[in-house]
Scaffold this motif. Structure first.
Motif, PDB file in Angstrom:
ATOM      1  N   GLU A  32       0.822  -1.213   0.000  1.00  0.00           N
ATOM      2  CA  GLU A  32       0.000   0.000   0.000  1.00  0.00           C
ATOM      3  C   GLU A  32       0.852   1.256   0.000  1.00  0.00           C
ATOM      4  O   GLU A  32       0.406   2.309  -0.435  1.00  0.00           O
ATOM      5  N   LYS A  33       2.072   1.150   0.501  1.00  0.00           N
ATOM      6  CA  LYS A  33       2.969   2.307   0.527  1.00  0.00           C
ATOM      7  C   LYS A  33       3.867   2.344  -0.709  1.00  0.00           C
ATOM      8  O   LYS A  33       4.846   3.068  -0.742  1.00  0.00           O
ATOM      9  N   ASP A  34       3.538   1.535  -1.690  1.00  0.00           N
ATOM     10  CA  ASP A  34       4.299   1.439  -2.941  1.00  0.00           C
ATOM     11  C   ASP A  34       5.759   1.057  -2.699  1.00  0.00           C
ATOM     12  O   ASP A  34       6.662   1.551  -3.362  1.00  0.00           O
ATOM     13  N   LYS A  35       5.967   0.203  -1.743  1.00  0.00           N
ATOM     14  CA  LYS A  35       7.312  -0.314  -1.480  1.00  0.00           C
ATOM     15  C   LYS A  35       7.356  -1.784  -1.860  1.00  0.00           C
ATOM     16  O   LYS A  35       6.352  -2.481  -1.849  1.00  0.00           O
ATOM     17  N   LYS A  36       8.538  -2.251  -2.166  1.00  0.00           N
ATOM     18  CA  LYS A  36       8.715  -3.635  -2.576  1.00  0.00           C
ATOM     19  C   LYS A  36       8.882  -4.524  -1.333  1.00  0.00           C
ATOM     20  O   LYS A  36       9.566  -4.150  -0.383  1.00  0.00           O
ATOM     21  N   THR A  37       8.253  -5.695  -1.349  1.00  0.00           N
ATOM     22  CA  THR A  37       8.389  -6.642  -0.250  1.00  0.00           C
ATOM     23  C   THR A  37       9.779  -7.276  -0.301  1.00  0.00           C
ATOM     24  O   THR A  37      10.180  -7.775  -1.352  1.00  0.00           O
ATOM     25  N   PRO A  38      10.516  -7.260   0.802  1.00  0.00           N
ATOM     26  CA  PRO A  38      11.852  -7.858   0.794  1.00  0.00           C
ATOM     27  C   PRO A  38      11.805  -9.359   0.493  1.00  0.00           C
ATOM     28  O   PRO A  38      10.869 -10.056   0.882  1.00  0.00           O
ATOM     29  N   GLN A  39      12.799  -9.821  -0.189  1.00  0.00           N
ATOM     30  CA  GLN A  39      12.853 -11.223  -0.587  1.00  0.00           C
ATOM     31  C   GLN A  39      12.943 -12.138   0.631  1.00  0.00           C
ATOM     32  O   GLN A  39      12.444 -13.264   0.608  1.00  0.00           O
ATOM     33  N   GLU A  40      13.543 -11.661   1.703  1.00  0.00           N
ATOM     34  CA  GLU A  40      13.661 -12.473   2.911  1.00  0.00           C
ATOM     35  C   GLU A  40      12.299 -12.761   3.525  1.00  0.00           C
ATOM     36  O   GLU A  40      12.052 -13.858   4.027  1.00  0.00           O
ATOM     37  N   LEU A  41      11.401 -11.772   3.488  1.00  0.00           N
ATOM     38  CA  LEU A  41      10.059 -11.993   4.028  1.00  0.00           C
ATOM     39  C   LEU A  41       9.287 -13.000   3.184  1.00  0.00           C
ATOM     40  O   LEU A  41       8.542 -13.828   3.710  1.00  0.00           O
ATOM     41  N   THR A  42       9.458 -12.916   1.882  1.00  0.00           N
ATOM     42  CA  THR A  42       8.780 -13.862   1.002  1.00  0.00           C
ATOM     43  C   THR A  42       9.272 -15.288   1.249  1.00  0.00           C
ATOM     44  O   THR A  42       8.472 -16.225   1.332  1.00  0.00           O
ATOM     45  N   SER A  43      10.567 -15.456   1.414  1.00  0.00           N
ATOM     46  CA  SER A  43      11.100 -16.798   1.660  1.00  0.00           C
ATOM     47  C   SER A  43      10.711 -17.304   3.046  1.00  0.00           C
ATOM     48  O   SER A  43      10.482 -18.500   3.237  1.00  0.00           O
ATOM     49  N   LEU A  44      10.626 -16.407   4.028  1.00  0.00           N
ATOM     50  CA  LEU A  44      10.184 -16.804   5.364  1.00  0.00           C
ATOM     51  C   LEU A  44       8.749 -17.309   5.339  1.00  0.00           C
ATOM     52  O   LEU A  44       8.428 -18.359   5.920  1.00  0.00           O
ATOM     53  N   ALA A  45       7.889 -16.583   4.650  1.00  0.00           N
ATOM     54  CA  ALA A  45       6.487 -16.987   4.568  1.00  0.00           C
ATOM     55  C   ALA A  45       6.331 -18.308   3.826  1.00  0.00           C
ATOM     56  O   ALA A  45       5.579 -19.178   4.255  1.00  0.00           O
ATOM     57  N   SER A  46       7.049 -18.486   2.729  1.00  0.00           N
ATOM     58  CA  SER A  46       6.909 -19.733   1.975  1.00  0.00           C
ATOM     59  C   SER A  46       7.481 -20.913   2.762  1.00  0.00           C
ATOM     60  O   SER A  46       6.945 -22.024   2.698  1.00  0.00           O
ATOM     61  N   GLY A  47       8.522 -20.685   3.531  1.00  0.00           N
ATOM     62  CA  GLY A  47       9.055 -21.752   4.388  1.00  0.00           C
ATOM     63  C   GLY A  47       8.081 -22.151   5.482  1.00  0.00           C
ATOM     64  O   GLY A  47       7.920 -23.336   5.782  1.00  0.00           O
ATOM     65  N   CYS A  48       7.418 -21.166   6.070  1.00  0.00           N
ATOM     66  CA  CYS A  48       6.425 -21.460   7.112  1.00  0.00           C
ATOM     67  C   CYS A  48       5.217 -22.201   6.546  1.00  0.00           C
ATOM     68  O   CYS A  48       4.710 -23.135   7.163  1.00  0.00           O
ATOM     69  N   VAL A  49       4.774 -21.791   5.379  1.00  0.00           N
ATOM     70  CA  VAL A  49       3.634 -22.480   4.752  1.00  0.00           C
ATOM     71  C   VAL A  49       4.025 -23.910   4.383  1.00  0.00           C
ATOM     72  O   VAL A  49       3.236 -24.840   4.578  1.00  0.00           O
TER      73      VAL A  49
END
Length: 64
Positions: A32-49
């Motif tokens: 919403e703030k027009d910022k890019k999601t860090p790749q580390e957060l994406t990998s953390l979420a996919s690992g948890c799922v």
């Protein structure tokens, strides 16, 4: 003892679900703030799922 302890599994599932939901909400807030999601957060979420799927999927059993 660990295999019969239901509460430890519930705690792990809750923790993994909480982390996944937190990362998803954080990603939406960043988007919403027009910022890019860090790749580390994406990998953390996919690992948890992936860990949640591994815990909740039924284990294969030998047919008798």
């Amino acid at each position: 003892m660990v295999m019969t302890d239901v509460w430890s599994y519930r705690a792990v599932v809750f923790a993994l679900g909480f982390i996944s939901a937190s990362v998803a909400i954080g990603g939406i807030a960043l988007a919403e703030k027009d910022k890019k999601t860090p790749q580390e957060l994406t990998s953390l979420a996919s690992g948890c799922v992936g860990a949640l799927i591994g815990l909740l999927a039924p284990s294969p059993r030998k047919s008798e």
